[in-house]
Scaffold this active site. Structure first.
Site, PDB file in Angstrom:
ATOM      1  N   GLY A  28       4.806  18.270   5.291  1.00  0.00           N
ATOM      2  CA  GLY A  28       4.456  18.000   6.605  1.00  0.00           C
ATOM      3  C   GLY A  28       3.078  18.398   6.958  1.00  0.00           C
ATOM      4  CB  CYS A  45       6.321  17.112   0.175  1.00  0.00           C
ATOM      5  SG  CYS A  45       4.666  17.217   0.219  1.00  0.00           S
ATOM      6  CG  HIS A  78      -4.298 -22.135  13.427  1.00  0.00           C
ATOM      7  ND1 HIS A  78      -4.910 -23.139  14.103  1.00  0.00           N
ATOM      8  CD2 HIS A  78      -2.779 -22.410  13.377  1.00  0.00           C
ATOM      9  CE1 HIS A  78      -3.807 -23.835  14.686  1.00  0.00           C
ATOM     10  NE2 HIS A  78      -2.681 -23.324  14.414  1.00  0.00           N
ATOM     11  CE  LYS A 114      14.473   5.006   0.715  1.00  0.00           C
ATOM     12  NZ  LYS A 114      14.344   3.688   0.478  1.00  0.00           N
ATOM     13  NE  ARG A 160      11.324  14.548   1.837  1.00  0.00           N
ATOM     14  CZ  ARG A 160      11.680  14.332   3.141  1.00  0.00           C
ATOM     15  NH1 ARG A 160      12.799  13.718   3.342  1.00  0.00           N
ATOM     16  NH2 ARG A 160      10.967  14.479   4.055  1.00  0.00           N
ATOM     17  CD1 TRP A 212       3.388  10.088  -1.735  1.00  0.00           C
ATOM     18  CD2 TRP A 212       2.820  10.891   0.209  1.00  0.00           C
ATOM     19  NE1 TRP A 212       2.777   9.078  -1.251  1.00  0.00           N
ATOM     20  CE2 TRP A 212       2.276   9.384  -0.104  1.00  0.00           C
ATOM     21  CE3 TRP A 212       2.200  11.426   1.620  1.00  0.00           C
ATOM     22  CZ2 TRP A 212       1.498   8.451   0.794  1.00  0.00           C
ATOM     23  CZ3 TRP A 212       1.645  10.505   2.322  1.00  0.00           C
ATOM     24  CH2 TRP A 212       1.421   9.150   2.199  1.00  0.00           C
TER      25      TRP A 212
HETATM   26  C1  F6R Z   1       9.217  -0.986   2.154  1.00  0.00           C
HETATM   27  C2  F6R Z   1       9.832   0.411   2.754  1.00  0.00           C
HETATM   28  C3  F6R Z   1       8.987   0.848   3.958  1.00  0.00           C
HETATM   29  C4  F6R Z   1       9.870   1.417   4.914  1.00  0.00           C
HETATM   30  C5  F6R Z   1       8.887   1.975   5.926  1.00  0.00           C
HETATM   31  C6  F6R Z   1       9.842   2.916   7.151  1.00  0.00           C
HETATM   32  O1  F6R Z   1      10.306  -1.289   1.056  1.00  0.00           O
HETATM   33  O2  F6R Z   1      10.669   0.799   2.296  1.00  0.00           O
HETATM   34  O3  F6R Z   1       8.230  -0.148   4.460  1.00  0.00           O
HETATM   35  O4  F6R Z   1      10.532   0.409   5.299  1.00  0.00           O
HETATM   36  O5  F6R Z   1       8.384   3.310   5.306  1.00  0.00           O
HETATM   37  O6  F6R Z   1      10.737   3.670   6.808  1.00  0.00           O
HETATM   38  P1  F6R Z   1      11.958   3.840   7.752  1.00  0.00           P
HETATM   39  O7  F6R Z   1      12.905   2.826   7.613  1.00  0.00           O
HETATM   40  O8  F6R Z   1      12.543   5.061   7.114  1.00  0.00           O
HETATM   41  O9  F6R Z   1      11.552   4.421   8.883  1.00  0.00           O
END
Ligand code: F6R
Length: 616
Positions: free
Chosen positions: A104, A2, A512, A611, A27, A77
């Site tokens: 968290g 969040c 395969h 994000k 977030r 979230w």
């Molecule tokens: C897809 C995407 C996610 C992040 C993943 C890792 O577009 O953005 O798959 O790549 O959640 O996030 P980071 O790079 O912040 O560890």
């Protein structure tokens, strides 16, 4: 997972909270809420209407009276408890005099909730967070100040969190703390500056450029013009200060209809900035900021890359590059698998965590695990002073600027470039890269921003191709060698933005099993640029065409031989084969972006996603 925010001051608190929540929505946006301190009285407002939560919250608080002395806010979230208004933050204690926002997970919340119920507390929500409000209530009932109550309560909770608390009995005060989850604090400008806190820096950029980053288990007490950081034991500590020079404009849309469109177009700049100052005039790579010494790196005999999602796809490209140029055995693992499979690591292993946010819990924990085995740990991250940057021995920053769109674009490209630099740097240290090769490759790296620009200039053509596939529900993405991670990334972008089924496969694996799914009407998107296995790729394309598939190919400019095998083509300029993913993935990002727009979807906030993923 969040976003949290807090502000204390004489005026403007509510507006600051709402604007900050807007920047934190990447977030999570299942619900939004604020708690406002009116000096001896708290007022709480919440809305839980998914992507409309913040707009609805704004309506609820439109006419609240002036006189707010402090406030905390939250965008959610959902992890524990459905995304309902009852479960929306802030959460209150029994009396409504203590309010908490939290990012968290409090892992032992069930056991704490049971104990609290036994002593007469009534918990209103299904969240892990609410227990904290009641723990603070208990402590304050026995005479503790808010700060002491928070410190004592923190000693009872396990897990990863950043939280902020206000209490009606202490007007104008916010007490906040973090363990693993991110939290920054700042002071506004002026004679009586506001005390500020948030899950990330962009949320507060309009109000300050000076930030303090808290360490695990540090507690901050904020009052207007005053800030005090202590340990859990109450010992006052000096926090690390950070001066930020990002422009607030950089975190906004800059004339594009959405952040993702803007960020796709920022890719040439992001790649150029990531290369900046690292390709030196004497044909060597300079990565002075790495913090791991050249001698330590020369000693490495194995590399592990750990990452999630798009960052994992960037890591897959790096495996090819490190093995090719540095001749070092390189393994790559999905971070959430790595830490539970007893990887064989020692002090000669280099573990590279790849994470744009630097906060993804799986990657963070994988890196902590690697440190336990004395491996050298390096993180490639886009966020200065992120949690991973603090855990790692060394950091290599990508310089993509803040990315707000939930789907990674510019950070993904910058990660590939940073990893290519790392591969070449390791090769340089190990003497496996002749100077003439280095010179040629540096020239190719420097061309990349212009090649991406060329692809972006063809956006209308890609949009027109996307228009031919609005009825398609299933896509197969195929690639070989470094085209395979490009296929995976193209499929992921399509899945998350358009909610269409899209599977990425190494093309050689098709026979395969997956080829059983190919029938007339199937759509295959294949990366058929002139990289190492182009001929074999063309055989795989022939196999699906002969079974009636419609074929969309990513092909190099002027390559009519490849285009002859396609129903539609996405053209890209040719580059060094191992750098090709940086160029070849761009039309697939645009394809997914335009197809999502044609389906009327919100590309910045795809459903169910966030994000930064700070829960396992
Ligand atoms: C897809 C995407 C996610 C992040 C993943 C890792 O577009 O953005 O798959 O790549 O959640 O996030 P980071 O790079 O912040 O560890």
């Amino acid at each position: 997972m969040c976003g949290i925010i807090g502000a204390t001051g004489d005026e403007g608190v509510l507006a600051l909270l709402l604007d900050g929540l807007e920047r934190l929505e990447y977030r999570g946006y299942d619900s939004a809420g604020v708690a406002l301190d009116y000096g001896h009285d708290l007022y709480r407002a919440r809305a839980a209407t998914g992507t409309g939560s913040l707009a609805d919250l704004r309506k609820v608080v439109e006419n609240v009276p002036a006189g707010v002395t402090a406030g905390i806010g939250h965008t959610r979230w959902a992890t524990h408890g459905h995304p309902t208004e009852t479960n929306a933050h802030p959460h209150l204690d029994c009396s409504g005099k203590v309010a908490v926002v939290h990012n968290g997970i409090i892992e032992n919340w069930r056991e704490l909730a049971a104990k609290l119920r036994e002593t007469g507390h009534v918990l209103a929500s299904d969240t892990d967070t609410e227990v904290f409000a009641h723990l603070v209530e208990e402590e304050m009932a026995s005479g503790s100040s808010l700060a002491n109550a928070v410190r004592s309560s923190l000693r009872e909770v396990r897990g990863a969190f950043a939280l902020a608390v206000i209490a009606a009995s202490e007007p104008g005060t916010i007490v906040a703390a973090r363990r693993v989850s991110p939290l920054v604090v700042g002071m506004g400008d002026g004679d009586n500056p506001m005390g500020l806190l948030a899950s990330d820096i962009p949320a507060l950029l309009g109000h300050t450029r000076r930030f303090w980053v808290l360490d695990d288990d540090q507690v901050v007490e904020l009052r207007p013009g005053q800030m005090r950081v202590t340990t859990l034991a109450g010992k006052v500590v000096e926090p690390t200060e950070l001066q930020v020079d990002w422009d607030i404009e950089a975190a906004e849309k800059g004339g594009y209809p959405d952040f993702m469109g803007k960020e796709i177009h920022e890719q040439p700049r992001a790649v150029a900035d990531t290369l900046l100052g690292r390709l030196l005039a004497d044909d060597t790579i300079g990565l002075d900021e790495l913090r791991i010494t050249p001698d330590d790196l020369r000693d490495i005999d194995k590399v592990f890359i750990v990452a999630c999602g798009s960052s994992y796809h960037a890591g897959l490209v790096a495996k090819y590059a490190i093995e090719r140029w540095a001749r070092l055995p390189t393994e790559i693992d999905i971070a959430s698998e790595f830490r539970y499979r007893d990887p064989v690591l020692d002090e000669r292993t280099l573990v590279v965590g790849v994470s744009q946010s630097g906060e993804t819990i799986d990657t963070l924990q994988a890196m902590s695990e690697a440190r336990q085995w004395n491996a050298k740990v390096l993180v490639i991250s886009n966020v200065v002073d992120s949690s991973m940057a603090r855990v790692a021995d060394g950091v290599l920053y990508t310089h993509a600027g803040p990315e707000v769109g939930v789907a990674s674009t510019k950070t993904h490209l910058s990660q590939i470039v940073a990893l290519e630099l790392l591969a070449l740097y390791l090769a340089q240290l190990r003497g496996t890269l002749p100077a003439a090769d280095a010179r040629r490759l540096f020239g190719k790296l420097e061309e990349l921003p212009a090649l991406i620009e060329t692809v972006l200039a063809r956006e209308d053509d890609v949009a027109a191709v996307a228009g031919q596939f609005t009825k398609t529900r299933d896509f197969f993405f195929l690639g070989r060698h470094v085209g395979f991670p490009v296929a995976l990334e193209g499929a992921l972008k399509l899945k998350e933005l358009s909610y269409l089924r899209a599977e990425g496969y190494p093309a050689g694996e098709l026979k395969h099993g997956p080829i059983a799914l190919i029938e007339p009407g199937a759509v295959v998107v294949a990366v058929a640029t002139r990289t190492r296995l182009w001929e074999k790729m063309m055989s795989n394309i022939a196999e699906v065409r002969s079974r009636g598939a419609t074929v969309l190919l990513v092909a190099n400019d002027g390559d009519e031989e490849t285009a002859a095998e396609a129903d539609a083509v996405l053209w890209v300029p040719e580059t060094e084969p191992l750098f090709a993913p940086v160029v070849d993935v761009v039309p697939l990002q645009l394809f997914a972006y335009h197809l999502a727009a044609l389906h009327g979807l919100d590309v910045d906030r795809p459903r169910n996603l966030a994000k930064t993923v700070t829960v396992e």
